[in-house]
Motif scaffolding. Structure first.
Motif, PDB file in Angstrom:
ATOM      1  N   ASP A   7       8.554 -13.279  -0.397  1.00  0.00           N
ATOM      2  CA  ASP A   7       7.934 -14.598  -0.366  1.00  0.00           C
ATOM      3  C   ASP A   7       6.442 -14.461  -0.677  1.00  0.00           C
ATOM      4  N   GLU A   8       5.763 -15.591  -0.755  1.00  0.00           N
ATOM      5  CA  GLU A   8       4.356 -15.596  -1.167  1.00  0.00           C
ATOM      6  C   GLU A   8       3.486 -14.746  -0.251  1.00  0.00           C
ATOM      7  N   ALA A   9       3.834 -14.705   1.036  1.00  0.00           N
ATOM      8  CA  ALA A   9       3.030 -13.950   1.992  1.00  0.00           C
ATOM      9  C   ALA A   9       3.095 -12.448   1.735  1.00  0.00           C
ATOM     10  N   ASP A  10       4.100 -12.005   0.958  1.00  0.00           N
ATOM     11  CA  ASP A  10       4.265 -10.569   0.692  1.00  0.00           C
ATOM     12  C   ASP A  10       3.443 -10.082  -0.498  1.00  0.00           C
ATOM     13  N   LEU A  11       2.849 -10.983  -1.271  1.00  0.00           N
ATOM     14  CA  LEU A  11       2.227 -10.582  -2.528  1.00  0.00           C
ATOM     15  C   LEU A  11       1.087  -9.591  -2.325  1.00  0.00           C
ATOM     16  N   GLY A  12       0.308  -9.774  -1.257  1.00  0.00           N
ATOM     17  CA  GLY A  12      -0.758  -8.809  -0.997  1.00  0.00           C
ATOM     18  C   GLY A  12      -0.201  -7.431  -0.723  1.00  0.00           C
ATOM     19  N   GLY A  13       0.868  -7.346   0.069  1.00  0.00           N
ATOM     20  CA  GLY A  13       1.503  -6.061   0.351  1.00  0.00           C
ATOM     21  C   GLY A  13       2.114  -5.442  -0.888  1.00  0.00           C
ATOM     22  N   GLY A  48       6.432  -3.510  12.303  1.00  0.00           N
ATOM     23  CA  GLY A  48       5.035  -3.912  12.329  1.00  0.00           C
ATOM     24  C   GLY A  48       4.623  -4.747  11.141  1.00  0.00           C
ATOM     25  N   GLY A  49       5.504  -4.841  10.105  1.00  0.00           N
ATOM     26  CA  GLY A  49       5.274  -5.791   9.037  1.00  0.00           C
ATOM     27  C   GLY A  49       4.830  -5.301   7.681  1.00  0.00           C
ATOM     28  N   PRO A  50       4.329  -4.063   7.470  1.00  0.00           N
ATOM     29  CA  PRO A  50       3.878  -3.692   6.128  1.00  0.00           C
ATOM     30  C   PRO A  50       5.037  -3.595   5.143  1.00  0.00           C
ATOM     31  N   VAL A  51       4.745  -3.854   3.861  1.00  0.00           N
ATOM     32  CA  VAL A  51       5.745  -3.725   2.803  1.00  0.00           C
ATOM     33  C   VAL A  51       5.920  -2.251   2.481  1.00  0.00           C
ATOM     34  N   ALA A  52       7.107  -1.720   2.782  1.00  0.00           N
ATOM     35  CA  ALA A  52       7.383  -0.303   2.556  1.00  0.00           C
ATOM     36  C   ALA A  52       8.045  -0.048   1.215  1.00  0.00           C
TER      37      ALA A  52
END
Length: 288
Positions: A7-13, A48-52
């Protein structure tokens, strides 16, 4: 580890992941493909939420592309790449795709083989530095090469689908929208499309692809016109074809130097050969 849709919130990751894994792809390829109809993306979310990790799946009719698979080094070896790849294949199968294609790095070949993918051929990347003399091909009687116009697209989409085996219309339109005025088309005496070539810019370089033609004579004239219009810029082309393809002789005759890179791999039954035009170079966005 949670696998879910992007989703859009993941783009930074995702951008941070791209930097960490040092993808060789054009940074704009992800943005272009993300806007393609029916393309879907998944991310692996670490505690914890980071994109792995992430992967893309792009259905093109009977052919589907698995692309942009990446796993952060800190999380490799735990099955994330396998889980993301399975997600992409399942999505593509659900869209009616018969064959799934990808371009694998040497390190990832074992992963894809374990999922049933088979090697097809090595992708060859050709590069020509700017400023070199452009050879003059023999006259092309009965054909004309001209700028590709938006009004040409309906016919071009049909010719491309027949030749490629899948519907790339939305990808072609997106490429032309991002790089307007960089297309060429070859027509015979009746006005029918017998070849086309689309260029795109990546920094100082010009990339060629997709590039299809009825025969090597038509291909030579399209390539010469593309080089003439590219001026002093270096030019690159990705050829995912076996060594016997006429594409290799064509690029070498124009002074391109070759380098073998990623391995094309496929899963499933390939599309029935439909004839049409022969492929001389693929789109840079699906050659990653």
């Amino acid at each position: 580890m949670l696998i879910r849709g992007l989703d859009e919130a993941d783009l930074g990751g995702v951008r941070e992941l791209r930097s960490a894994v040092r993808w060789a792809a054009d940074p704009r390829a992800f943005e272009l493909l993300r806007g393609t109809r029916d393309a879907r993306w998944a991310v692996a979310e670490a505690p914890g939420g980071p994109v792995a990790g992430m992967v893309g799946a792009v259905p093109l009719g009977g052919i589907g592309i698995l692309c942009h698979l990446a796993v952060h080094e800190e999380y490799r070896g735990g099955g994330i790449g396998t889980a993301l790849s399975r997600w992409a294949v399942a999505y593509l199968r659900g869209r009616g795709v018969r064959v799934v294609r990808l371009y694998s790095t040497r390190q990832a070949e074992g992963l894809y083989r374990s999922l049933g993918f088979r090697p097809v051929c090595r992708r060859t990347v050709y590069r020509r530095e700017g400023g070199e003399r452009i050879p003059d091909p023999a006259p092309l009687c009965g054909y004309r090469v001209e700028a590709l116009l938006m009004g040409d697209l309906p016919e071009l989409y049909g010719v491309d689908a027949w030749s490629y085996g899948g519907d790339r219309s939305h990808l072609l339109f997106a490429t032309l929208r991002h790089h307007p005025g960089l297309g060429l088309v070859a027509r015979d005496r009746t006005g029918r499309i017998k070849g086309y070539l689309i260029r795109s810019r990546s920094g100082r370089s010009v990339r060629i692809g997709p590039f299809l033609a009825e025969n090597s004579r038509v291909a030579r004239h399209l390539l010469r016109a593309a080089l003439a219009q590219s001026g002093e810029s270096p030019v690159e082309a990705s050829v995912p074809e076996p060594p016997g393809s006429p594409a290799h002789a064509l690029f070498r005759s124009f002074g391109f130097a070759a380098g073998s890179e990623r391995l094309r791999m496929e899963l499933g039954d390939g599309p029935a050969p439909g004839g049409g035009l022969e492929q001389y170079a693929t789109t840079a966005y699906l050659a990653t």
